[in-house]
Scaffold this active site. Structure first.
Site, PDB file in Angstrom:
ATOM      1  N   GLY A   1       0.816  -1.202   0.000  1.00 43.66           N
ATOM      2  CA  GLY A   1       0.000   0.000   0.000  1.00 43.66           C
ATOM      3  C   GLY A   1       0.850   1.252   0.000  1.00 43.66           C
ATOM      4  O   GLY A   1       2.002   1.239   0.456  1.00 43.66           O
TER       5      GLY A   1
ATOM      6  N   MET B   1       0.927   9.581   3.542  1.00 39.88           N
ATOM      7  CA  MET B   1       1.815   9.574   4.689  1.00 39.88           C
ATOM      8  C   MET B   1       3.016   8.658   4.506  1.00 39.88           C
ATOM      9  O   MET B   1       3.982   8.738   5.259  1.00 39.88           O
ATOM     10  CB  MET B   1       1.045   9.144   5.945  1.00 39.88           C
ATOM     11  CG  MET B   1       0.057  10.171   6.435  1.00 39.88           C
ATOM     12  SD  MET B   1      -0.712   9.638   7.970  1.00 39.88           S
ATOM     13  CE  MET B   1       0.717   9.542   9.032  1.00 39.88           C
TER      14      MET B   1
ATOM     15  N   VAL C   1       3.062   1.012   3.137  1.00 40.93           N
ATOM     16  CA  VAL C   1       2.845  -0.160   3.986  1.00 40.93           C
ATOM     17  C   VAL C   1       3.475  -1.353   3.272  1.00 40.93           C
ATOM     18  O   VAL C   1       3.237  -1.577   2.078  1.00 40.93           O
ATOM     19  CB  VAL C   1       1.347  -0.426   4.240  1.00 40.93           C
ATOM     20  CG1 VAL C   1       1.173  -1.641   5.148  1.00 40.93           C
ATOM     21  CG2 VAL C   1       0.683   0.793   4.867  1.00 40.93           C
TER      22      VAL C   1
ATOM     23  N   LYS D   1       4.332  -0.132   8.543  1.00 39.25           N
ATOM     24  CA  LYS D   1       3.913   1.154   7.974  1.00 39.25           C
ATOM     25  C   LYS D   1       5.075   2.119   8.130  1.00 39.25           C
ATOM     26  O   LYS D   1       5.495   2.422   9.253  1.00 39.25           O
ATOM     27  CB  LYS D   1       2.668   1.678   8.673  1.00 39.25           C
ATOM     28  CG  LYS D   1       2.177   3.017   8.116  1.00 39.25           C
ATOM     29  CD  LYS D   1       0.986   3.544   8.882  1.00 39.25           C
ATOM     30  CE  LYS D   1      -0.298   2.824   8.531  1.00 39.25           C
ATOM     31  NZ  LYS D   1      -0.847   3.222   7.220  1.00 39.25           N
TER      32      LYS D   1
ATOM     33  N   ASP E   1      -9.976   9.924  12.585  1.00 39.14           N
ATOM     34  CA  ASP E   1      -9.939   9.832  11.122  1.00 39.14           C
ATOM     35  C   ASP E   1     -10.599   8.532  10.670  1.00 39.14           C
ATOM     36  O   ASP E   1     -10.053   7.795   9.838  1.00 39.14           O
ATOM     37  CB  ASP E   1      -8.495   9.901  10.615  1.00 39.14           C
ATOM     38  CG  ASP E   1      -8.429  10.098   9.099  1.00 39.14           C
ATOM     39  OD1 ASP E   1      -9.386  10.672   8.531  1.00 39.14           O
ATOM     40  OD2 ASP E   1      -7.436   9.685   8.489  1.00 39.14           O
TER      41      ASP E   1
END
Length: 810
Positions: free
Chosen positions: A18, A22, A25, A40, A141
């Site tokens: 992923g 930010m 992953v 992450k 979030d």
């Protein structure tokens, strides 16, 4: 980052799974433990020029990561580790195989998910939010991309703490011309948009947006730009979901719209209240017969059951029942009543009822005793029992007796290719994966029953699931051991510590053999073993085990990992039971200071340990310091939890104990009078905690010399305790003894003697003749005989007390 990169000499990056604003992953391998994990990696800090900012960001990252790691719930992604590598911050998490809700909608071409799946997801996310909000943690979030549906049907929330970190790093986008930092506009609450303070109700609003989207196929507000969406959240009432999808059940629509209220005060007060609404939605929909015409459905493997009447839509049942026909399966356990689709619906009701534990709407949550671990917290030790002389540290409340659960239906055989039984509705054996999904749901139902305080039922469910998992997966499979672990937890909550010890010891041995001695799951089982050893009075053994587990946790997790701190907390409590009060007090202070650094000074775990500091100071006779500590804890809990929360009131109770011990009986009397009223309003006049406050009121009437009033108060509390808790309950006996104390001070020694004898006889029968409380009652009895001039009888009682014997022997 690149494939084969080794982070901190431990985590080998395998392939990227992923990428976002930010960072990335990665699927990775933990070389130390030989397990697959997800890593992450946030964007490099080296790109940020301000050294002060970078230093603050590192500290903020550590704090947020520790908070995320402290969350222990099946509905929250587990964080194993965190750190920094070559200027890059990283989190190590459990590797989840599945799809997030955003991907599920994409897979389904943006068509809404089936109603049963929407409700199943809603209930699982609600349970996770209830847990995290109880810990004082807000996600901030919540969106479809942060909710993962795993291959076995479990739902997990991801990225706790990352949203606030993103805001600080300024990785989030900004609105054109506004300068307002934002997360994902489709799921932001009005208070977030306004830049106001947010609490758990902001998460509930965001969750309402998520449910709206998966139930209708579109978010509640859409527009050509982010500002249009935000204005919709702030100023516009959402269209009722049934305008998009008419067949949605009314109670589900009502729950979603309640979550989307603009004013936080008009939303459900908590995730627990939402759970009650969702349970009502499920039950009301089930009673209305099958739901038809659900519109577009997900691909075939996610379709409805195959045994419904022709033309009927999916039935209202959990996601794991999809694929199970209404016809009889290989076990022959689920006959279908006549009556077409409605009959099939009844069959599903019979199937799901005993397994999910939904016997009716959920009306509240179980309340753990003050300073005792919430369900599935493997660390907090319970307080010591009340002193026989006056109110002391609160003990566990009595667990109400509940009716035995209905026996769960037998599982279909997991053997592949088993022949089908029954009529034409049978289409072969339930696939192994479906069986395991059923077991997972039954396991979750057992956890839910425990959370509601129905431990007898929870233990029965976990034992049954453990047996089925052992047959399907083997005795040492992690899921089998998880069920046995939960069995042990339920047994310990019921006070059946010998049985719990046997479960924990076997789980620990098998986990050590399969996972290794330092694996977190092995250490959790060993720590629970130490806990029940302490409950059995085997404090030396418990101390040795706590010490070993603590060393392993410090070696593998670090000295300030939340799990390490939990173990140190327990070790400190056990030291007090060994009589090492100074050591206990010093260690408890250290843990409180560490938790304040890691979790924050007002985190519930920090306050639990500060509460224990007060208890340790009281045991040392340092009542003024204990009073100051309890008052500080009460004030913090009032801010975090509310002035009427049971934990806040528990700290207030302890302040009353300290005031009494300091000779400030008049202040203690007024405190207990107000506390009793607050307890009665919050929990009822017959609740054990209300009665404990009333007992303290009577004790301080006596300390003020108002013995006639004290006698009346003691008798009244004793009568209610006998009715509510039983005649032999420790709290009932404490009240009975207080009656004798008042009779003695009034010079009515003959009456007092009869009461003292009764208390001594019950304690000897229940606790044994060498128990300290039994011996204290025998001393009361001898003293009373002396007052009556019957010195010979008194001497005989003293001789019996002085005879050498070991505690726990007859």
């Amino acid at each position: 980052m690149a494939e084969s990169t080794l982070i901190q000499g431990r985590y080998r990056l395998l392939d990227r799974i992923g990428r976002g604003g930010m960072g990335e992953v990665w699927r990775a391998r933990d070389e130390s433990l030989g397990r697959r994990v997800a890593v992450k990696c946030l964007k490099p800090l080296a790109t940020r020029g301000d050294r002060t900012f970078v230093r603050a960001l590192r500290e903020r990252f550590r704090r947020e990561a520790r908070v995320a790691a402290s969350l222990q719930h099946r509905g929250v992604t587990v964080v194993h580790d965190f750190g920094e590598h070559d200027g890059l911050l990283f989190l190590v998490m459990e590797l989840l195989e599945g799809r997030n809700l955003s991907q599920l909608l994409e897979d389904n071409k943006q068509h809404p998910l089936p109603v049963p799946e929407v409700v199943d997801i809603a209930e699982q996310v609600t349970a996770a939010l209830a847990h995290t909000h109880d810990q004082g943690i807000v996600h901030r979030d919540l969106k479809p991309a942060n909710v993962m549906r795993t291959e076995d049907g479990a739902v997990k929330i991801c990225d706790f703490g990352i949203a606030r970190l993103a805001h600080d790093i300024d990785f989030t986008a900004k609105l054109t011309g506004t300068g307002v930092a934002m997360g994902t506009p489709h799921y932001m609450s009005p208070e977030q948009i306004a830049g106001a303070a947010v609490d758990h109700r902001s998460d509930l609003y965001s969750f309402g947006c998520v449910l709206y989207e998966i139930a209708t196929g579109a978010p509640p507000f859409e527009g050509d730009d982010a500002w249009t969406v935000l204005v919709g959240h702030r100023d516009t009432a959402p269209a009722p979901p049934r305008e998009h999808r008419a067949e949605l059940p009314g109670p589900l629509q009502d729950a979603i719209l309640a979550l989307l209220a603009k004013d936080p005060d008009e939303r459900p007060d908590s995730a627990a209240e939402l759970a009650a609404r969702l349970a009502e939605a499920r039950l009301r929909a089930a009673g209305a017969g099958p739901l038809t015409g659900l519109g577009p459905v997900v691909p075939a493997q996610r379709g409805s059951g195959d045994g419904a009447a022709p033309g009927a839509g999916p039935l209202w049942s959990p996601s794991w029942t999809r694929g199970m026909g209404g016809g009889m399966r290989a076990s022959g356990s689920w006959p279908v009543p006549a009556g077409g689709a409605r009959g099939a619906g009844a069959a599903h009701s019979v199937l799901t009822g005993p397994w999910t534990g939904h016997h009716g709407p959920l009306t509240g949550q179980s309340r753990p005793a003050p300073n005792t671990p919430a369900p599935h917290s493997a660390w907090a030790a319970p307080p010591s029992p009340p002193s026989p002389s006056d109110p002391s540290h609160p003990s566990h409340p009595a667990i109400p007796a509940d009716p035995a659960p209905s026996p769960a239906p037998a599982l279909p055989s997991p053997a592949a290719g088993a022949p089908a039984a029954g009529g034409e509705g049978a289409r072969g054996a339930v696939p192994r994966r479906e069986v395991l999904a059923v077991l997972g749901s039954r396991h979750n139902a057992g956890v839910g029953l425990g959370r509601l305080g129905r431990w007898e039922e929870a233990v029965e469910v976990h034992r049954a699931v453990a047996a089925e998992r052992e047959r399907a997966l083997g005795a040492s499979h992690p899921e089998t051991l998880t069920s046995r672990y939960e069995t042990g937890f339920g047994l310990s909550r019921l006070g059946r510590h010998e049985e719990a010890l046997e479960e924990y010891q076997q789980v620990a041995a098998r986990r050590e053999e399969r996972l290794g001695p330092d694996h977190p799951d092995t250490l959790a089982a060993r720590q629970e073993t130490a806990y029940v050893l302490g409950r059995l009075g085997r404090y030396e053994e418990a101390h040795g085990l706590y010490t070993a587990v603590l060393a392993a946790r410090e070696r593998t997790m670090g000295a300030e990992h939340p799990d390490t701190l939990r173990c140190r907390h327990n070790l400190a409590f056990n030291l007090s039971r060994l009589g090492r009060l100074d050591d206990s007090c010093a260690l408890t202070r250290q843990v409180a200071a560490a938790r304040a650094r890691v979790l924050g000074p007002e985190h519930p775990d920090t306050l639990v340990t500060r509460y224990e500091v007060g208890y340790a100071l009281g045991r040392l006779g340092r009542w003024a310091e204990a009073l100051e500590t309890y008052r500080a804890v009460e004030a913090a809990r009032a801010r975090v939890l509310g002035p009427g929360h049971p934990d806040t009131l528990a700290a207030r109770y302890e302040s009353g104990v300290c005031l009494g011990r300091l000779g400030r009986a008049a202040e203690a009397l007024e405190l207990y009078r107000g506390l009793a009223l607050d307890r009665a309003r919050a929990q009822g006049p017959s609740d054990p905690e209300t009665l404990r406050a009333l007992h303290g009121l009577g004790v301080n009437l006596g300390r003020l010399g108002r013995w006639t009033e004290a006698l009346a108060q003691a008798r009244e509390v004793c009568a209610v305790r006998e009715r509510v808790l039983g005649p032999d309950h420790p709290d009932t006996l404490v009240s009975r003894r207080e009656t004798a104390v008042a009779l003695g001070w009034l010079g009515r020694w003959a009456e007092a003697l009869e009461v003292y004898r009764h208390v001594a006889a019950v304690r000897e029968r229940v606790l044994g003749p060498a128990d300290p409380d039994t011996l204290a009652s025998r001393y009361d009895q001898a003293h009373c005989l002396e007052q009556l001039g019957r010195s010979g009888e008194a001497a005989e009682v003293y001789r019996e007390m002085a005879a050498p014997r070991r505690p726990g022997t007859g």
